[in-house]
Motif scaffolding. Structure first.
Motif, PDB file in Angstrom:
ATOM      1  N   LEU A 222       0.808  -1.224   0.000  1.00 32.65           N
ATOM      2  CA  LEU A 222       0.000   0.000   0.000  1.00 32.65           C
ATOM      3  C   LEU A 222       0.840   1.272   0.000  1.00 32.65           C
ATOM      4  N   GLU A 223       0.451   2.180  -0.882  1.00 35.47           N
ATOM      5  CA  GLU A 223       1.067   3.500  -0.932  1.00 35.47           C
ATOM      6  C   GLU A 223       0.002   4.521  -0.555  1.00 35.47           C
ATOM      7  N   ALA A 224       0.440   5.735  -0.323  1.00 32.79           N
ATOM      8  CA  ALA A 224      -0.505   6.793   0.038  1.00 32.79           C
ATOM      9  C   ALA A 224      -1.601   6.884  -1.016  1.00 32.79           C
ATOM     10  N   GLY A 225      -2.841   6.949  -0.578  1.00 33.92           N
ATOM     11  CA  GLY A 225      -3.960   7.106  -1.496  1.00 33.92           C
ATOM     12  C   GLY A 225      -4.584   5.792  -1.952  1.00 33.92           C
ATOM     13  N   ASP A 226      -3.889   4.674  -1.717  1.00 24.20           N
ATOM     14  CA  ASP A 226      -4.410   3.386  -2.194  1.00 24.20           C
ATOM     15  C   ASP A 226      -5.734   3.017  -1.535  1.00 24.20           C
ATOM     16  N   ILE A 227      -5.772   3.117  -0.220  1.00 23.43           N
ATOM     17  CA  ILE A 227      -6.997   2.752   0.505  1.00 23.43           C
ATOM     18  C   ILE A 227      -8.172   3.580  -0.030  1.00 23.43           C
ATOM     19  N   GLU A 228      -7.905   4.857  -0.235  1.00 23.20           N
ATOM     20  CA  GLU A 228      -8.963   5.748  -0.747  1.00 23.20           C
ATOM     21  C   GLU A 228      -9.421   5.291  -2.136  1.00 23.20           C
ATOM     22  N   GLU A 229      -8.470   4.847  -2.962  1.00 29.95           N
ATOM     23  CA  GLU A 229      -8.829   4.335  -4.297  1.00 29.95           C
ATOM     24  C   GLU A 229      -9.758   3.134  -4.184  1.00 29.95           C
ATOM     25  N   GLY A 230      -9.436   2.237  -3.268  1.00 27.68           N
ATOM     26  CA  GLY A 230     -10.247   1.034  -3.085  1.00 27.68           C
ATOM     27  C   GLY A 230     -11.634   1.379  -2.571  1.00 27.68           C
ATOM     28  N   LEU A 231     -11.684   2.258  -1.576  1.00 28.57           N
ATOM     29  CA  LEU A 231     -12.970   2.645  -0.995  1.00 28.57           C
ATOM     30  C   LEU A 231     -13.806   3.405  -2.020  1.00 28.57           C
ATOM     31  N   ASN A 232     -13.152   4.239  -2.799  1.00 27.30           N
ATOM     32  CA  ASN A 232     -13.873   4.971  -3.844  1.00 27.30           C
ATOM     33  C   ASN A 232     -14.460   3.996  -4.872  1.00 27.30           C
ATOM     34  N   ALA A 233     -13.673   2.990  -5.257  1.00 23.91           N
ATOM     35  CA  ALA A 233     -14.171   2.000  -6.224  1.00 23.91           C
ATOM     36  C   ALA A 233     -15.380   1.274  -5.657  1.00 23.91           C
TER      37      ALA A 233
END
Ligand SMILES: [Zn+2]
Length: 287
Positions: A222-233
């Protein structure tokens, strides 16, 4: 997402560019086949009839459009998929071992335009799906472009979540969960069957969250912003958003994958709890 140094899975079947046999019929997709399509975990909440409608297109002599890799060409997306798949193999092999079971990894089939699976023929429009009969995940890489452009879910981690979700259906199959659900669905009313489908899909989201947690623990993916990408998807492909996009209004009774809020909640649940027990959507107080 950090993936380039990861192991690549060998369980990839690359059928891109191969044409569907001319005159191939969808006969197998009537009756039982149709039933099967309904229970196959499809990533998007697309009505299964879309899958049937999308088929005739491929009965025209297939010109193989080059969406696949040219020999020797750099094939980053394929490599990415192979690494994510390998990460799921490592995570679930270990989890099954700890349960005293053996994990048999699924094969991931890359295809372009249309593909023949043990669950019937499918066009790309249906999105990625898992077929329990051949235990394969089917993915047209062009879907990642749709994910970004049509569904507003960019980012490599969003793509990884898609793969991990489909592998989640494989885990459900190996654990016998899918079989039980199918049996219940066969006796349920339409809205009850939809609710069972939602529970199944949300559980696959939760399993995808567990995968992300554990893959990050062992390989720091995981890099910065990854979790947000997953949650957004997870949010962008919720049934309410999908219905709004396609039909302009929302019909909760027709949900088969869960609302945006539910998908986010269960993906996060797996990610943060890292526990299989906590992914029991079937006995949860609330979905
Ligand atoms: Zn699914």
């Amino acid at each position: 997402m950090r993936w380039r140094d990861g192991r690549q899975s060998d369980n990839i079947e690359d059928r891109r560019g191969s044409s569907i046999p001319r005159g191939a019929k969808i006969g197998g997709v009537g009756g039982l086949g149709l039933l099967v399509l309904v229970v196959v975990g499809m990533f998007l909440g697309i009505d299964p009839t879309v899958l049937l409608q999308s088929v005739p297109e491929v009965q025209t002599p297939s010109v193989s459009v080059d969406q696949g890799a040219r020999p020797g060409a750099k094939d980053d997306l394929r490599d990415f998929v192979a690494v994510v798949l390998a990460d799921t193999e490592d995570v679930w092999s270990d989890a099954f071992r700890r349960m005293g079971k053996t994990y048999r990894p699924p094969t991931l089939v890359l295809f372009s335009q249309a593909v023949e699976s043990a669950c019937g023929m499918a066009g790309s429009a249906v999105g990625p799906f898992y077929c329990p009969f051949d235990q394969k995940v089917y993915l047209d890489l062009s879907f990642f472009g749709d994910l970004r452009a049509r569904f507003g879910a960019p980012g490599d981690f969003a793509q990884a979540y898609v793969i991990a979700h489909e592998v989640g259906h494989h885990v459900q199959t190996l654990l016998g969960i899918s079989e039980k659900v199918n049996e219940l669905r066969s006796r349920a009313s339409r809205s009850e069957a939809n609710q069972l489908s939602v529970m199944t899909e949300l559980q696959a989201d939760c399993l995808a969250g567990i995968w992300a947690h554990r893959a990050d623990k062992t390989r720091q993916i995981l890099e910065a912003g990854d979790i947000e990408e997953g949650l957004n998807a997870a949010s962008q492909i919720g049934d309410d958003r999908m219905q709004k996009r396609t039909q302009g209004h929302v019909v909760p009774d027709a949900f088969t994958h869960g609302s945006s809020a539910q998908r986010v909640r269960w993906f996060r649940q797996g990610l943060e709890s890292d526990s299989l027990q906590s992914c029991d959507t079937f006995n949860a107080d609330r979905l």
